[in-house]
Scaffold this motif. Structure first.
Motif, PDB file in Angstrom:
ATOM      1  N   PHE A   1       0.845  -1.191   0.000  1.00  0.00           N
ATOM      2  CA  PHE A   1       0.000   0.000   0.000  1.00  0.00           C
ATOM      3  C   PHE A   1       0.884   1.245   0.000  1.00  0.00           C
ATOM      4  O   PHE A   1       2.015   1.237   0.490  1.00  0.00           O
ATOM      5  CB  PHE A   1      -0.862   0.031   1.272  1.00  0.00           C
ATOM      6  CG  PHE A   1      -1.870  -1.080   1.378  1.00  0.00           C
ATOM      7  CD1 PHE A   1      -1.485  -2.373   1.663  1.00  0.00           C
ATOM      8  CD2 PHE A   1      -3.225  -0.813   1.203  1.00  0.00           C
ATOM      9  CE1 PHE A   1      -2.420  -3.397   1.766  1.00  0.00           C
ATOM     10  CE2 PHE A   1      -4.163  -1.822   1.315  1.00  0.00           C
ATOM     11  CZ  PHE A   1      -3.757  -3.114   1.595  1.00  0.00           C
TER      12      PHE A   1
ATOM     13  N   TYR B   1       0.381   5.237   1.370  1.00  0.00           N
ATOM     14  CA  TYR B   1      -0.444   6.185   2.078  1.00  0.00           C
ATOM     15  C   TYR B   1       0.233   7.557   2.059  1.00  0.00           C
ATOM     16  O   TYR B   1       1.459   7.663   2.029  1.00  0.00           O
ATOM     17  CB  TYR B   1      -0.642   5.768   3.546  1.00  0.00           C
ATOM     18  CG  TYR B   1      -1.710   4.723   3.771  1.00  0.00           C
ATOM     19  CD1 TYR B   1      -1.428   3.376   3.599  1.00  0.00           C
ATOM     20  CD2 TYR B   1      -2.997   5.091   4.149  1.00  0.00           C
ATOM     21  CE1 TYR B   1      -2.417   2.412   3.813  1.00  0.00           C
ATOM     22  CE2 TYR B   1      -3.988   4.140   4.363  1.00  0.00           C
ATOM     23  CZ  TYR B   1      -3.681   2.808   4.188  1.00  0.00           C
ATOM     24  OH  TYR B   1      -4.665   1.858   4.393  1.00  0.00           O
TER      25      TYR B   1
ATOM     26  N   GLN C   1       0.394  11.283   4.184  1.00  0.00           N
ATOM     27  CA  GLN C   1       0.068  11.917   5.452  1.00  0.00           C
ATOM     28  C   GLN C   1       0.342  13.409   5.330  1.00  0.00           C
ATOM     29  O   GLN C   1       1.473  13.865   5.465  1.00  0.00           O
ATOM     30  CB  GLN C   1       0.874  11.305   6.604  1.00  0.00           C
ATOM     31  CG  GLN C   1       0.415  11.783   7.975  1.00  0.00           C
ATOM     32  CD  GLN C   1       1.124  11.044   9.106  1.00  0.00           C
ATOM     33  OE1 GLN C   1       2.314  10.767   9.031  1.00  0.00           O
ATOM     34  NE2 GLN C   1       0.394  10.724  10.178  1.00  0.00           N
TER      35      GLN C   1
ATOM     36  N   SER D   1      -2.090  17.784   8.260  1.00  0.00           N
ATOM     37  CA  SER D   1      -3.210  17.574   9.189  1.00  0.00           C
ATOM     38  C   SER D   1      -3.060  16.285   9.985  1.00  0.00           C
ATOM     39  O   SER D   1      -3.698  16.109  11.025  1.00  0.00           O
ATOM     40  CB  SER D   1      -4.527  17.549   8.421  1.00  0.00           C
ATOM     41  OG  SER D   1      -4.530  16.466   7.501  1.00  0.00           O
ATOM     42  N   GLY D   2      -2.258  15.342   9.499  1.00  0.00           N
ATOM     43  CA  GLY D   2      -1.952  14.137  10.263  1.00  0.00           C
ATOM     44  C   GLY D   2      -2.714  12.889   9.864  1.00  0.00           C
ATOM     45  O   GLY D   2      -2.319  11.790  10.232  1.00  0.00           O
ATOM     46  N   GLU D   3      -3.790  13.032   9.118  1.00  0.00           N
ATOM     47  CA  GLU D   3      -4.595  11.859   8.778  1.00  0.00           C
ATOM     48  C   GLU D   3      -3.971  11.095   7.619  1.00  0.00           C
ATOM     49  O   GLU D   3      -3.650  11.669   6.594  1.00  0.00           O
ATOM     50  CB  GLU D   3      -6.007  12.311   8.402  1.00  0.00           C
ATOM     51  CG  GLU D   3      -6.967  11.200   8.106  1.00  0.00           C
ATOM     52  CD  GLU D   3      -8.382  11.720   7.879  1.00  0.00           C
ATOM     53  OE1 GLU D   3      -8.629  12.914   8.183  1.00  0.00           O
ATOM     54  OE2 GLU D   3      -9.226  10.951   7.409  1.00  0.00           O
ATOM     55  N   LEU D   4      -3.780   9.809   7.767  1.00  0.00           N
ATOM     56  CA  LEU D   4      -3.231   8.978   6.699  1.00  0.00           C
ATOM     57  C   LEU D   4      -4.300   8.729   5.645  1.00  0.00           C
ATOM     58  O   LEU D   4      -5.393   8.274   5.953  1.00  0.00           O
ATOM     59  CB  LEU D   4      -2.738   7.658   7.265  1.00  0.00           C
ATOM     60  CG  LEU D   4      -1.407   7.737   7.997  1.00  0.00           C
ATOM     61  CD1 LEU D   4      -1.276   6.621   9.014  1.00  0.00           C
ATOM     62  CD2 LEU D   4      -0.263   7.684   7.002  1.00  0.00           C
TER      63      LEU D   4
ATOM     64  N   PHE E   1      -5.297   6.784   2.144  1.00  0.00           N
ATOM     65  CA  PHE E   1      -4.980   5.662   1.271  1.00  0.00           C
ATOM     66  C   PHE E   1      -4.838   6.148  -0.164  1.00  0.00           C
ATOM     67  O   PHE E   1      -5.663   6.919  -0.670  1.00  0.00           O
ATOM     68  CB  PHE E   1      -6.100   4.616   1.366  1.00  0.00           C
ATOM     69  CG  PHE E   1      -6.079   3.581   0.291  1.00  0.00           C
ATOM     70  CD1 PHE E   1      -6.993   3.618  -0.746  1.00  0.00           C
ATOM     71  CD2 PHE E   1      -5.148   2.562   0.327  1.00  0.00           C
ATOM     72  CE1 PHE E   1      -6.984   2.665  -1.740  1.00  0.00           C
ATOM     73  CE2 PHE E   1      -5.130   1.594  -0.663  1.00  0.00           C
ATOM     74  CZ  PHE E   1      -6.060   1.649  -1.702  1.00  0.00           C
TER      75      PHE E   1
ATOM     76  N   PHE F   1       4.088   7.187   2.749  1.00  0.00           N
ATOM     77  CA  PHE F   1       4.503   5.914   3.328  1.00  0.00           C
ATOM     78  C   PHE F   1       4.173   4.758   2.402  1.00  0.00           C
ATOM     79  O   PHE F   1       3.075   4.671   1.852  1.00  0.00           O
ATOM     80  CB  PHE F   1       3.784   5.662   4.667  1.00  0.00           C
ATOM     81  CG  PHE F   1       4.188   6.587   5.764  1.00  0.00           C
ATOM     82  CD1 PHE F   1       3.405   7.685   6.084  1.00  0.00           C
ATOM     83  CD2 PHE F   1       5.349   6.350   6.489  1.00  0.00           C
ATOM     84  CE1 PHE F   1       3.772   8.538   7.111  1.00  0.00           C
ATOM     85  CE2 PHE F   1       5.727   7.200   7.532  1.00  0.00           C
ATOM     86  CZ  PHE F   1       4.943   8.297   7.824  1.00  0.00           C
TER      87      PHE F   1
ATOM     88  N   LEU G   1      -0.567  -3.351   8.823  1.00  0.00           N
ATOM     89  CA  LEU G   1       0.318  -2.613   7.936  1.00  0.00           C
ATOM     90  C   LEU G   1       1.662  -2.419   8.626  1.00  0.00           C
ATOM     91  O   LEU G   1       1.725  -2.120   9.815  1.00  0.00           O
ATOM     92  CB  LEU G   1      -0.288  -1.254   7.604  1.00  0.00           C
ATOM     93  CG  LEU G   1      -1.520  -1.281   6.706  1.00  0.00           C
ATOM     94  CD1 LEU G   1      -2.287   0.025   6.832  1.00  0.00           C
ATOM     95  CD2 LEU G   1      -1.130  -1.536   5.261  1.00  0.00           C
TER      96      LEU G   1
ATOM     97  N   PHE H   1       4.712  -0.019   8.232  1.00  0.00           N
ATOM     98  CA  PHE H   1       5.076   1.201   7.534  1.00  0.00           C
ATOM     99  C   PHE H   1       6.590   1.365   7.449  1.00  0.00           C
ATOM    100  O   PHE H   1       7.323   1.036   8.377  1.00  0.00           O
ATOM    101  CB  PHE H   1       4.479   2.421   8.246  1.00  0.00           C
ATOM    102  CG  PHE H   1       2.995   2.548   8.085  1.00  0.00           C
ATOM    103  CD1 PHE H   1       2.138   1.899   8.951  1.00  0.00           C
ATOM    104  CD2 PHE H   1       2.465   3.314   7.060  1.00  0.00           C
ATOM    105  CE1 PHE H   1       0.764   2.008   8.799  1.00  0.00           C
ATOM    106  CE2 PHE H   1       1.102   3.439   6.912  1.00  0.00           C
ATOM    107  CZ  PHE H   1       0.245   2.774   7.770  1.00  0.00           C
ATOM    108  N   GLY H   2       7.036   1.926   6.299  1.00  0.00           N
ATOM    109  CA  GLY H   2       8.411   2.362   6.202  1.00  0.00           C
ATOM    110  C   GLY H   2       8.600   3.654   6.973  1.00  0.00           C
ATOM    111  O   GLY H   2       7.667   4.149   7.631  1.00  0.00           O
ATOM    112  N   GLN H   3       9.793   4.215   6.851  1.00  0.00           N
ATOM    113  CA  GLN H   3      10.118   5.448   7.589  1.00  0.00           C
ATOM    114  C   GLN H   3       9.404   6.653   6.996  1.00  0.00           C
ATOM    115  O   GLN H   3       9.291   7.696   7.628  1.00  0.00           O
ATOM    116  CB  GLN H   3      11.624   5.700   7.538  1.00  0.00           C
ATOM    117  CG  GLN H   3      12.436   4.641   8.245  1.00  0.00           C
ATOM    118  CD  GLN H   3      12.732   5.026   9.680  1.00  0.00           C
ATOM    119  OE1 GLN H   3      11.846   5.394  10.418  1.00  0.00           O
ATOM    120  NE2 GLN H   3      13.982   4.937  10.064  1.00  0.00           N
TER     121      GLN H   3
END
Lengths: 113, 115
Positions: A35, A37, A39, A42-45, A47, A91, A101, A103-105
């Motif tokens: 996947f 994503y 961000q 605002s902080g919301e991930l 898709f 991400f 999930l 997540f990478g860095q």
């Protein structure tokens, strides 16, 4: 062991440039899902795309395109004609085990006007 | 708004206090996840529920952390005896299980600061 690597920590480009974000996923699994994503500040991930390991067709959605190559374990994401609103942390995240999930860095993308 | 809702958005607490966060998933989603994100890092998985059953917990979830989803709808995450290292963004997500791995939808998170 499974490992997801986003080698680019930060990228900064000028608006309208094309930019590619790299992701490498190393795993012994033959079947998996990846996947992307976004961000924003605002902080919301949010898709963006899901891809399974059997499907190596490139996908294009508007200014976004994705290139998945199983042979190199890479799942790269390109934004064409970037805009300031594309500024965010991006991400790459494979699914492991029971739906979690990993997540990478993340890559912080800054689009300058 | 039919998205994932998290409350509060921000929480400042003194070290040693207990805090509780709430997550309301998208109504038809029966999978619910908690993640923790520290500054400059990607989110890390904490735990997930299918309906009211907690099916997996990360080693990150120490015994000071507890999550519940009593009726299979909203969920709470409680941290007891908070420590400064607990300062992070706590993210909740929900998804519909299916034959294919469906995407998870995230809330805006609860930012915890322990002083």
């Amino acid at each position: 062991a499974q490992k997801v690597t986003q080698a680019q920590t930060e990228i900064s480009v000028v608006e309208k440039e094309d930019v590619t974000l790299d992701c490498v996923y190393e795993t012994r699994d033959t079947t998996y899902y990846l996947f992307w994503y976004k961000q924003p500040p605002s902080g919301e991930l949010v898709f963006l795309i899901r891809r399974n390991s059997f499907d190596e067709q490139n996908e294009i959605s508007g200014r976004y395109s994705w290139n998945f190559q199983k042979s190199t374990s890479s799942f790269n994401f390109t934004i064409t004609a970037s805009q300031v609103v594309d500024s965010a942390v991006y991400f790459c995240a494979p699914i492991q085990g029971a739906q979690k999930l990993v997540f990478g860095q993340g890559t912080r993308l800054t689009i300058n006007p | 708004d039919t998205g994932v809702s998290q409350n509060p958005r921000h929480k400042i607490t003194k070290r040693g206090q207990n805090v509780t966060f709430r997550c309301d998933p998208i109504s038809e989603h029966n999978r619910l996840y908690w993640y923790r994100q520290t500054l400059g890092q990607g989110p890390e998985f904490l735990t997930y529920f299918q309906n009211e059953a907690q099916l997996e917990k990360s080693r990150l979830l120490s015994d000071r952390f507890s999550a519940e989803r009593p009726k299979g709808s909203f969920s709470t995450l409680e941290i007891q005896r908070t420590e400064q290292g607990d300062s992070a963004m706590y993210l909740c997500a929900s998804s519909i299980p299916g034959l294919l791995n469906t995407e998870a939808f995230f809330g805006q998170g609860t930012r915890l600061t322990v002083v």
